[in-house]
Design an enzyme around this catalytic site. Sequence first.
Site, PDB file in Angstrom:
ATOM      1  N   ASP A  34       0.849  -1.194   0.000  1.00  0.00           N
ATOM      2  CA  ASP A  34       0.000   0.000   0.000  1.00  0.00           C
ATOM      3  C   ASP A  34       0.879   1.237   0.000  1.00  0.00           C
ATOM      4  OD1 ASP A  34      -1.894   2.117   0.966  1.00  0.00           O
ATOM      5  OD2 ASP A  34      -3.252   0.403   1.121  1.00  0.00           O
ATOM      6  N   THR A 134     -15.582  -2.696  -9.915  1.00  0.00           N
ATOM      7  CA  THR A 134     -16.811  -2.076  -9.435  1.00  0.00           C
ATOM      8  C   THR A 134     -17.964  -2.245 -10.417  1.00  0.00           C
ATOM      9  OG1 THR A 134     -17.768   0.085  -8.908  1.00  0.00           O
ATOM     10  CG2 THR A 134     -15.950   0.099 -10.435  1.00  0.00           C
ATOM     11  N   ASP A 135     -19.194  -2.164  -9.898  1.00  0.00           N
ATOM     12  CA  ASP A 135     -20.366  -2.189 -10.787  1.00  0.00           C
ATOM     13  C   ASP A 135     -20.467  -0.913 -11.624  1.00  0.00           C
ATOM     14  OD1 ASP A 135     -21.105  -0.428  -8.746  1.00  0.00           O
ATOM     15  OD2 ASP A 135     -22.959  -1.485  -8.205  1.00  0.00           O
ATOM     16  N   GLU A 136     -19.725   0.145 -11.230  1.00  0.00           N
ATOM     17  CA  GLU A 136     -19.866   1.427 -11.931  1.00  0.00           C
ATOM     18  C   GLU A 136     -19.384   1.361 -13.381  1.00  0.00           C
ATOM     19  OE1 GLU A 136     -18.873   4.932  -9.771  1.00  0.00           O
ATOM     20  OE2 GLU A 136     -19.620   4.118  -7.890  1.00  0.00           O
ATOM     21  N   TYR A 173     -13.641   8.143 -12.545  1.00  0.00           N
ATOM     22  CA  TYR A 173     -13.340   6.970 -11.708  1.00  0.00           C
ATOM     23  C   TYR A 173     -13.745   5.693 -12.430  1.00  0.00           C
ATOM     24  CZ  TYR A 173     -14.289   3.286  -8.294  1.00  0.00           C
ATOM     25  OH  TYR A 173     -14.354   2.072  -7.642  1.00  0.00           O
ATOM     26  N   LYS A 177     -11.529   2.501 -13.891  1.00  0.00           N
ATOM     27  CA  LYS A 177     -11.706   1.102 -13.460  1.00  0.00           C
ATOM     28  C   LYS A 177     -12.035   0.221 -14.673  1.00  0.00           C
ATOM     29  CE  LYS A 177     -11.661  -0.438  -9.817  1.00  0.00           C
ATOM     30  NZ  LYS A 177     -10.551  -0.966  -8.962  1.00  0.00           N
ATOM     31  N   LYS A 212     -17.103   9.164   2.026  1.00  0.00           N
ATOM     32  CA  LYS A 212     -18.160   8.389   1.384  1.00  0.00           C
ATOM     33  C   LYS A 212     -19.454   8.578   2.177  1.00  0.00           C
ATOM     34  CE  LYS A 212     -15.049   6.693  -1.440  1.00  0.00           C
ATOM     35  NZ  LYS A 212     -14.169   5.565  -1.204  1.00  0.00           N
ATOM     36  N   ARG A 237     -28.603   2.875  -4.904  1.00  0.00           N
ATOM     37  CA  ARG A 237     -27.379   2.086  -4.817  1.00  0.00           C
ATOM     38  C   ARG A 237     -27.721   0.734  -4.191  1.00  0.00           C
ATOM     39  NH1 ARG A 237     -26.233   5.411  -7.809  1.00  0.00           N
ATOM     40  NH2 ARG A 237     -24.451   6.824  -7.914  1.00  0.00           N
TER      41      ARG A 237
HETATM   42  P1  NAD Z   1     -10.036   2.993  -0.429  1.00  0.00           P
HETATM   43  O1  NAD Z   1      -9.924   4.291  -1.145  1.00  0.00           O
HETATM   44  O2  NAD Z   1     -10.630   2.957   0.927  1.00  0.00           O
HETATM   45  O3  NAD Z   1      -8.581   2.324  -0.303  1.00  0.00           O
HETATM   46  C1  NAD Z   1      -7.678   2.314  -1.369  1.00  0.00           C
HETATM   47  C2  NAD Z   1      -6.320   1.863  -0.835  1.00  0.00           C
HETATM   48  O4  NAD Z   1      -5.402   1.816  -1.949  1.00  0.00           O
HETATM   49  C3  NAD Z   1      -5.714   2.804   0.204  1.00  0.00           C
HETATM   50  O5  NAD Z   1      -5.167   2.079   1.277  1.00  0.00           O
HETATM   51  C4  NAD Z   1      -4.629   3.535  -0.572  1.00  0.00           C
HETATM   52  O6  NAD Z   1      -3.540   3.967   0.249  1.00  0.00           O
HETATM   53  C5  NAD Z   1      -4.190   2.471  -1.567  1.00  0.00           C
HETATM   54  N1  NAD Z   1      -3.587   3.053  -2.773  1.00  0.00           N
HETATM   55  C6  NAD Z   1      -4.072   4.046  -3.542  1.00  0.00           C
HETATM   56  N2  NAD Z   1      -3.209   4.329  -4.545  1.00  0.00           N
HETATM   57  C7  NAD Z   1      -2.169   3.460  -4.412  1.00  0.00           C
HETATM   58  C8  NAD Z   1      -0.981   3.228  -5.149  1.00  0.00           C
HETATM   59  N3  NAD Z   1      -0.667   3.975  -6.232  1.00  0.00           N
HETATM   60  N4  NAD Z   1      -0.143   2.233  -4.762  1.00  0.00           N
HETATM   61  C9  NAD Z   1      -0.437   1.466  -3.659  1.00  0.00           C
HETATM   62  N5  NAD Z   1      -1.542   1.671  -2.914  1.00  0.00           N
HETATM   63  C10 NAD Z   1      -2.405   2.647  -3.288  1.00  0.00           C
HETATM   64  O7  NAD Z   1     -10.805   2.018  -1.428  1.00  0.00           O
HETATM   65  P2  NAD Z   1     -11.878   0.878  -1.121  1.00  0.00           P
HETATM   66  O8  NAD Z   1     -13.208   1.488  -0.996  1.00  0.00           O
HETATM   67  O9  NAD Z   1     -11.340   0.002  -0.076  1.00  0.00           O
HETATM   68  O10 NAD Z   1     -11.846   0.107  -2.530  1.00  0.00           O
HETATM   69  C11 NAD Z   1     -10.902  -0.939  -2.761  1.00  0.00           C
HETATM   70  C12 NAD Z   1     -11.089  -1.461  -4.173  1.00  0.00           C
HETATM   71  O11 NAD Z   1     -12.417  -1.965  -4.322  1.00  0.00           O
HETATM   72  C13 NAD Z   1     -10.921  -0.404  -5.249  1.00  0.00           C
HETATM   73  O12 NAD Z   1     -10.267  -1.007  -6.339  1.00  0.00           O
HETATM   74  C14 NAD Z   1     -12.339  -0.015  -5.623  1.00  0.00           C
HETATM   75  O13 NAD Z   1     -12.406   0.409  -6.962  1.00  0.00           O
HETATM   76  C15 NAD Z   1     -13.062  -1.320  -5.424  1.00  0.00           C
HETATM   77  N6  NAD Z   1     -14.485  -1.231  -5.061  1.00  0.00           N
HETATM   78  C16 NAD Z   1     -14.880  -0.458  -4.019  1.00  0.00           C
HETATM   79  C17 NAD Z   1     -16.227  -0.444  -3.654  1.00  0.00           C
HETATM   80  C18 NAD Z   1     -16.726   0.374  -2.493  1.00  0.00           C
HETATM   81  O14 NAD Z   1     -17.935   0.480  -2.301  1.00  0.00           O
HETATM   82  N7  NAD Z   1     -15.863   0.965  -1.676  1.00  0.00           N
HETATM   83  C19 NAD Z   1     -17.149  -1.200  -4.373  1.00  0.00           C
HETATM   84  C20 NAD Z   1     -16.701  -1.969  -5.460  1.00  0.00           C
HETATM   85  C21 NAD Z   1     -15.359  -1.989  -5.772  1.00  0.00           C
HETATM   86  O1  DAU Z   2     -20.825   1.107  -6.733  1.00  0.00           O
HETATM   87  C1  DAU Z   2     -19.556   0.844  -6.211  1.00  0.00           C
HETATM   88  C2  DAU Z   2     -18.859   2.144  -5.895  1.00  0.00           C
HETATM   89  O2  DAU Z   2     -19.481   2.657  -4.717  1.00  0.00           O
HETATM   90  C3  DAU Z   2     -17.367   2.001  -5.684  1.00  0.00           C
HETATM   91  O3  DAU Z   2     -16.772   1.553  -6.878  1.00  0.00           O
HETATM   92  C4  DAU Z   2     -16.747   3.332  -5.252  1.00  0.00           C
HETATM   93  O4  DAU Z   2     -15.369   3.167  -4.970  1.00  0.00           O
HETATM   94  C5  DAU Z   2     -17.469   3.802  -3.998  1.00  0.00           C
HETATM   95  O5  DAU Z   2     -16.972   5.075  -3.615  1.00  0.00           O
HETATM   96  C6  DAU Z   2     -18.977   3.887  -4.247  1.00  0.00           C
HETATM   97  O6  DAU Z   2     -19.289   4.927  -5.178  1.00  0.00           O
HETATM   98  P1  DAU Z   2     -20.532   5.929  -4.942  1.00  0.00           P
HETATM   99  O7  DAU Z   2     -20.283   7.164  -5.697  1.00  0.00           O
HETATM  100  O8  DAU Z   2     -21.816   5.225  -5.158  1.00  0.00           O
HETATM  101  O9  DAU Z   2     -20.371   6.169  -3.340  1.00  0.00           O
HETATM  102  P2  DAU Z   2     -20.518   7.482  -2.438  1.00  0.00           P
HETATM  103  O10 DAU Z   2     -20.499   7.027  -1.015  1.00  0.00           O
HETATM  104  O11 DAU Z   2     -19.591   8.567  -2.851  1.00  0.00           O
HETATM  105  O12 DAU Z   2     -21.998   7.954  -2.777  1.00  0.00           O
HETATM  106  C7  DAU Z   2     -23.127   7.110  -2.577  1.00  0.00           C
HETATM  107  C8  DAU Z   2     -24.345   7.861  -3.084  1.00  0.00           C
HETATM  108  O13 DAU Z   2     -24.591   8.982  -2.210  1.00  0.00           O
HETATM  109  C9  DAU Z   2     -24.171   8.444  -4.471  1.00  0.00           C
HETATM  110  O14 DAU Z   2     -25.403   8.378  -5.172  1.00  0.00           O
HETATM  111  C10 DAU Z   2     -23.802   9.912  -4.218  1.00  0.00           C
HETATM  112  C11 DAU Z   2     -24.534  10.232  -2.921  1.00  0.00           C
HETATM  113  N1  DAU Z   2     -23.879  11.219  -2.037  1.00  0.00           N
HETATM  114  C12 DAU Z   2     -22.561  11.006  -1.702  1.00  0.00           C
HETATM  115  C13 DAU Z   2     -21.900  11.899  -0.894  1.00  0.00           C
HETATM  116  C14 DAU Z   2     -20.449  11.685  -0.520  1.00  0.00           C
HETATM  117  C15 DAU Z   2     -24.568  12.302  -1.559  1.00  0.00           C
HETATM  118  O15 DAU Z   2     -25.790  12.475  -1.847  1.00  0.00           O
HETATM  119  N2  DAU Z   2     -23.913  13.199  -0.764  1.00  0.00           N
HETATM  120  C16 DAU Z   2     -22.604  13.047  -0.405  1.00  0.00           C
HETATM  121  O16 DAU Z   2     -22.046  13.914   0.324  1.00  0.00           O
END
Ligand code: NAD
Ligand code: DAU
Length: 367
Positions: A34, A134-136, A173, A177, A212, A237
Amino acid sequence: MKTIVITGGAGFIGNHVVRLFVNKYPDYRIINVDKLTYAGNLANLKDVEHSPNYEFRRIDICDFDTVYSLMRDEQVSGIVHLAAESHVDRSIKDPFSFAQTNVMGTLSLLQSARMYWESLPEKYDGKNFYHISTDEVYGALILNRPDGDGHGNGPYGDDLFTEENKYMPHSPYSASKASSDHFVRAFHDTYGMPTIITNCSNNYGPYQFPEKLIPLFINNIRNRKPLPVYGKGENVRDWLYVEDHARAIDLIFHNGIPGETYNIGGFNEKKNIDVVKTMVKIVDRLLGRAENEDENLITFVTDRAGHDLRYAIDASKLNRHLGWKPQVNFDEGIELTVKWYLDNEEWMNNVTSGDYQRYYESMYGKR
Ligand code: NAD
Ligand code: DAU
């Protein structure tokens, strides 16, 4: 002893995956790679940091030479790749860092693994490159039942994302991905590398960075700060408890078929506004405040640019092939999550004050 690299292990989902692998597989050596960006926090891993089968390496996955040396010197046989820039709003402001880490970083890992594994007599036998996506990448679904009448495939629409959906990303983003997914698939098809891709819906649970929706709003409700809901809060979502995602990753890493893609989701669609009202209700109850006292914090603000209206995953392939289904339903998961953030105020203050960064800078240098 098998050596497995987990990238992004100090982030939100990564720490749950590291914890599960370290505790469940004492005969694996788990190396958490990381860079510790703003989203990486080693405090997320305090309970496993001294485990004999766990190591941390502060490495930027874009640094090909270092990643390749690690692969070769540590004889890495499996990679679970989670490291990424993950926040959509940040990608709108700074798309370059998303292309850099998500695309070039993934390519650097793929090429390092390929060069090392192809140099071995057994080549790709017993190797696994598992890319978490991701589903996005699939774009947005239509909201054709705004009131959610509960009929058809999903409560808010007839269609769900399957593994056959076309890629149609809308944000920088999701474009980054999608691009990384294409590179992973290309390494399977071109070089025969055993790769697996999973596309997961929105995760929630402990240790998520409070930019988030869910952790940001829980903290704001606690501190009676405005809750900035984008647009009308109508976006949908599909929420999955993070430990269910970690369990799916474990199952797929060990039993998934190379070259396959699996969707992972909670079968749990919710409108943002409903999630926000649920959080208000729970926080107010747990803090002994009057029922819904803090609903007046809800503030409708300008919508996110390119805001996808609805995501909903069809995870039935994963259920048919490997028997996975989520174990934690939303009512249970959101209660656990709110309680965790309220009980872990010190973790939250450490993150929001930036102290966690200063501490690790003193140990590892500037990020
Ligand atoms: P996060 O942002 O919480 O964590 C990302 C981690 O990657 C951090 O620890 C950061 O330090 C590390 N990182 C970033 N750039 C780096 C680099 N260049 N080299 C090494 N480490 C690096 O993310 P998350 O929410 O835990 O998501 C993890 C993975 O899952 C991502 O690939 C994301 O696209 C995917 N994902 C997330 C969600 C979600 O809802 N959070 C859903 C579906 C998929
Ligand atoms: O679907 C999977 C994805 O979910 C992951 O790939 C991403 O890494 C993760 O960040 C997440 O993306 P979203 O954009 O859906 O998550 P976020 O928590 O940013 O936002 C969730 C929903 O809430 C989205 O419709 C935007 C809305 N939102 C978010 C924030 C931060 C608000 O209305 N207000 C806010 O301040």
